[in-house]
Design a protein around this motif. Sequence first.
Motif, PDB file in Angstrom:
ATOM      1  N   LYS A  27       0.846  -1.193   0.000  1.00 56.49           N
ATOM      2  CA  LYS A  27       0.000   0.000   0.000  1.00 56.49           C
ATOM      3  C   LYS A  27       0.879   1.240   0.000  1.00 56.49           C
ATOM      4  O   LYS A  27       1.309   1.708   1.036  1.00 56.49           O
ATOM      5  CB  LYS A  27      -0.907  -0.019   1.238  1.00 56.49           C
ATOM      6  N   PHE A  28       1.167   1.741  -1.185  1.00 57.46           N
ATOM      7  CA  PHE A  28       1.966   2.955  -1.333  1.00 57.46           C
ATOM      8  C   PHE A  28       1.006   4.136  -1.420  1.00 57.46           C
ATOM      9  O   PHE A  28       0.234   4.243  -2.374  1.00 57.46           O
ATOM     10  CB  PHE A  28       2.835   2.855  -2.589  1.00 57.46           C
ATOM     11  N   GLU A  29       1.045   5.013  -0.411  1.00 51.45           N
ATOM     12  CA  GLU A  29       0.059   6.081  -0.342  1.00 51.45           C
ATOM     13  C   GLU A  29       0.602   7.243   0.471  1.00 51.45           C
ATOM     14  O   GLU A  29       1.626   7.132   1.142  1.00 51.45           O
ATOM     15  CB  GLU A  29      -1.230   5.565   0.317  1.00 51.45           C
ATOM     16  N   GLY A  30      -0.088   8.386   0.400  1.00 47.68           N
ATOM     17  CA  GLY A  30       0.298   9.542   1.184  1.00 47.68           C
ATOM     18  C   GLY A  30      -0.082  10.840   0.489  1.00 47.68           C
ATOM     19  O   GLY A  30      -0.527  10.852  -0.668  1.00 47.68           O
ATOM     20  N   PHE A  31       0.098  11.950   1.192  1.00 55.10           N
ATOM     21  CA  PHE A  31      -0.250  13.266   0.667  1.00 55.10           C
ATOM     22  C   PHE A  31       0.505  13.571  -0.620  1.00 55.10           C
ATOM     23  O   PHE A  31      -0.084  13.984  -1.631  1.00 55.10           O
ATOM     24  CB  PHE A  31       0.042  14.331   1.725  1.00 55.10           C
ATOM     25  N   GLU A  32       1.822  13.375  -0.602  1.00 55.54           N
ATOM     26  CA  GLU A  32       2.622  13.683  -1.788  1.00 55.54           C
ATOM     27  C   GLU A  32       2.308  12.741  -2.948  1.00 55.54           C
ATOM     28  O   GLU A  32       2.360  13.149  -4.108  1.00 55.54           O
ATOM     29  CB  GLU A  32       4.109  13.631  -1.441  1.00 55.54           C
ATOM     30  N   VAL A  33       1.990  11.500  -2.641  1.00 60.12           N
ATOM     31  CA  VAL A  33       1.626  10.532  -3.680  1.00 60.12           C
ATOM     32  C   VAL A  33       0.381  11.019  -4.424  1.00 60.12           C
ATOM     33  O   VAL A  33       0.341  11.058  -5.660  1.00 60.12           O
ATOM     34  CB  VAL A  33       1.387   9.139  -3.075  1.00 60.12           C
ATOM     35  N   LEU A  35      -0.933  14.123  -4.404  1.00 59.52           N
ATOM     36  CA  LEU A  35      -0.728  15.427  -5.028  1.00 59.52           C
ATOM     37  C   LEU A  35       0.048  15.298  -6.336  1.00 59.52           C
ATOM     38  O   LEU A  35      -0.322  15.888  -7.366  1.00 59.52           O
ATOM     39  CB  LEU A  35       0.003  16.360  -4.072  1.00 59.52           C
ATOM     40  N   LEU A  36       1.118  14.524  -6.319  1.00 59.32           N
ATOM     41  CA  LEU A  36       1.940  14.369  -7.524  1.00 59.32           C
ATOM     42  C   LEU A  36       1.165  13.648  -8.623  1.00 59.32           C
ATOM     43  O   LEU A  36       1.302  13.988  -9.809  1.00 59.32           O
ATOM     44  CB  LEU A  36       3.234  13.617  -7.191  1.00 59.32           C
ATOM     45  N   LYS A  37       0.340  12.685  -8.238  1.00 65.70           N
ATOM     46  CA  LYS A  37      -0.472  11.985  -9.252  1.00 65.70           C
ATOM     47  C   LYS A  37      -1.458  12.947  -9.906  1.00 65.70           C
ATOM     48  O   LYS A  37      -1.649  12.932 -11.125  1.00 65.70           O
ATOM     49  CB  LYS A  37      -1.218  10.817  -8.624  1.00 65.70           C
ATOM     50  N   ALA A  38      -2.079  13.813  -9.089  1.00 65.18           N
ATOM     51  CA  ALA A  38      -3.035  14.772  -9.639  1.00 65.18           C
ATOM     52  C   ALA A  38      -2.332  15.723 -10.611  1.00 65.18           C
ATOM     53  O   ALA A  38      -2.864  16.036 -11.692  1.00 65.18           O
ATOM     54  CB  ALA A  38      -3.696  15.559  -8.512  1.00 65.18           C
ATOM     55  N   LEU A  45       1.888  13.278 -17.745  1.00 68.49           N
ATOM     56  CA  LEU A  45       3.226  12.760 -17.500  1.00 68.49           C
ATOM     57  C   LEU A  45       3.142  11.458 -16.726  1.00 68.49           C
ATOM     58  O   LEU A  45       2.181  11.212 -15.992  1.00 68.49           O
ATOM     59  CB  LEU A  45       4.047  13.774 -16.695  1.00 68.49           C
ATOM     60  N   GLU A  46       4.148  10.614 -16.888  1.00 64.44           N
ATOM     61  CA  GLU A  46       4.201   9.338 -16.167  1.00 64.44           C
ATOM     62  C   GLU A  46       5.323   9.385 -15.125  1.00 64.44           C
ATOM     63  O   GLU A  46       6.410   9.905 -15.408  1.00 64.44           O
ATOM     64  CB  GLU A  46       4.442   8.193 -17.145  1.00 64.44           C
ATOM     65  N   ILE A  47       5.058   8.856 -13.928  1.00 61.18           N
ATOM     66  CA  ILE A  47       6.038   8.880 -12.836  1.00 61.18           C
ATOM     67  C   ILE A  47       6.799   7.559 -12.770  1.00 61.18           C
ATOM     68  O   ILE A  47       6.206   6.485 -12.811  1.00 61.18           O
ATOM     69  CB  ILE A  47       5.339   9.101 -11.475  1.00 61.18           C
ATOM     70  N   GLN A  48       8.105   7.673 -12.672  1.00 60.20           N
ATOM     71  CA  GLN A  48       8.940   6.513 -12.363  1.00 60.20           C
ATOM     72  C   GLN A  48       9.705   6.852 -11.087  1.00 60.20           C
ATOM     73  O   GLN A  48      10.616   7.675 -11.087  1.00 60.20           O
ATOM     74  CB  GLN A  48       9.920   6.219 -13.504  1.00 60.20           C
ATOM     75  N   TYR A  49       9.295   6.241  -9.979  1.00 58.97           N
ATOM     76  CA  TYR A  49       9.926   6.552  -8.698  1.00 58.97           C
ATOM     77  C   TYR A  49      11.299   5.886  -8.582  1.00 58.97           C
ATOM     78  O   TYR A  49      11.482   4.739  -8.977  1.00 58.97           O
ATOM     79  CB  TYR A  49       9.040   6.085  -7.539  1.00 58.97           C
ATOM     80  N   GLU A  50      12.240   6.657  -8.056  1.00 59.98           N
ATOM     81  CA  GLU A  50      13.587   6.154  -7.762  1.00 59.98           C
ATOM     82  C   GLU A  50      13.796   6.322  -6.260  1.00 59.98           C
ATOM     83  O   GLU A  50      13.842   7.447  -5.750  1.00 59.98           O
ATOM     84  CB  GLU A  50      14.638   6.957  -8.532  1.00 59.98           C
ATOM     85  N   MET A  68      13.245  15.185 -10.570  1.00 59.00           N
ATOM     86  CA  MET A  68      12.709  15.979  -9.463  1.00 59.00           C
ATOM     87  C   MET A  68      12.617  15.122  -8.206  1.00 59.00           C
ATOM     88  O   MET A  68      12.739  13.891  -8.262  1.00 59.00           O
ATOM     89  CB  MET A  68      11.323  16.542  -9.806  1.00 59.00           C
ATOM     90  N   ILE A  69      12.395  15.789  -7.074  1.00 57.88           N
ATOM     91  CA  ILE A  69      12.143  15.112  -5.800  1.00 57.88           C
ATOM     92  C   ILE A  69      10.855  15.683  -5.230  1.00 57.88           C
ATOM     93  O   ILE A  69      10.695  16.899  -5.131  1.00 57.88           O
ATOM     94  CB  ILE A  69      13.282  15.332  -4.792  1.00 57.88           C
ATOM     95  N   CYS A  70       9.946  14.795  -4.868  1.00 54.99           N
ATOM     96  CA  CYS A  70       8.726  15.196  -4.155  1.00 54.99           C
ATOM     97  C   CYS A  70       8.653  14.320  -2.916  1.00 54.99           C
ATOM     98  O   CYS A  70       7.964  13.311  -2.882  1.00 54.99           O
ATOM     99  CB  CYS A  70       7.494  15.030  -5.038  1.00 54.99           C
ATOM    100  N   SER A  71       9.417  14.709  -1.895  1.00 57.43           N
ATOM    101  CA  SER A  71       9.577  13.844  -0.731  1.00 57.43           C
ATOM    102  C   SER A  71       9.983  14.674   0.487  1.00 57.43           C
ATOM    103  O   SER A  71      11.077  14.535   1.016  1.00 57.43           O
ATOM    104  CB  SER A  71      10.628  12.768  -1.029  1.00 57.43           C
ATOM    105  N   ALA A  72       9.077  15.577   0.893  1.00 57.25           N
ATOM    106  CA  ALA A  72       9.302  16.407   2.082  1.00 57.25           C
ATOM    107  C   ALA A  72      10.623  17.173   2.016  1.00 57.25           C
ATOM    108  O   ALA A  72      11.414  17.157   2.949  1.00 57.25           O
ATOM    109  CB  ALA A  72       9.227  15.559   3.356  1.00 57.25           C
ATOM    110  N   VAL A  73      10.848  17.841   0.882  1.00 59.14           N
ATOM    111  CA  VAL A  73      12.060  18.645   0.718  1.00 59.14           C
ATOM    112  C   VAL A  73      11.797  20.054   1.246  1.00 59.14           C
ATOM    113  O   VAL A  73      10.966  20.781   0.710  1.00 59.14           O
ATOM    114  CB  VAL A  73      12.508  18.729  -0.749  1.00 59.14           C
TER     115      VAL A  73
END
Length: 228
Positions: A27-33, A35-38, A45-50, A68-73
């Motif tokens: 279960k991969f989920e969260g606020f940033e998940v 927001l970034l999907k929206a 665009l398609e996301i490939q997480y690293e 980019m980084i979308c991870s509480a920066v």
Amino acid sequence: MAPKKILKVGLDSAAPFPMHSDYHSDKFEGFEVDLLKAITDHLNLEIQYEVSLWQNILEKLFKGELDMICSAVTVTDSRKHILEFSEPYLHFRLSAVVFHEDSLDSIADLKNKTIGVREATEAERYVHTRFPNNNMVHAVTNRELYSKLLSRKIDLLVDDSPIAGGFLQKNKKLKIGMFLPETESHYAIAMKKGDLQMKQQFNDALKLMRENGTYDTIYQKWFSDIEF
């Protein structure tokens, strides 16, 4: 139909819930998940997480290994010199987390305490600067940091308030003892220096999400019970 452009998005492997959970979990989920999907759905665009350790993630972006980084920066002046940032998507403060029976009445109460922080974070820099003589204990992950407090190896920990709020929902023995003064900060999406077209696209999308209610819906889903 042209294939979607793929974005390599950096993600902290030590999941700072409720910003995001463990990418490798069922279960991969969260606020940033959300927001970034929206945003990326809107921009087609398609996301490939690293996934990477936090202490390596900013360097990977700087080197161009990530888009980019979308991870509480946290946005800081020093980071602005080497990276581009979107408009902020979340405002917060640093918080001192203690046991429920403990109390913090002022910032002076932190003196002579053993303080826990995560490595390479703004919380670490804050404690180094404000309390250079304190005993400071470092942790690589949030889970390790909170475990140190629960086992009383540290007196308190300093963490970003939304992340602390997520952990406190699961750890009822703990509370935010105080929000640290003059630590108002914000998170934004970090991009490679000079990537101005992508920055503008994301800013326009963020603006739209705020105007059409998408942002508020996502915010209420994840933060309705968290104070920061």
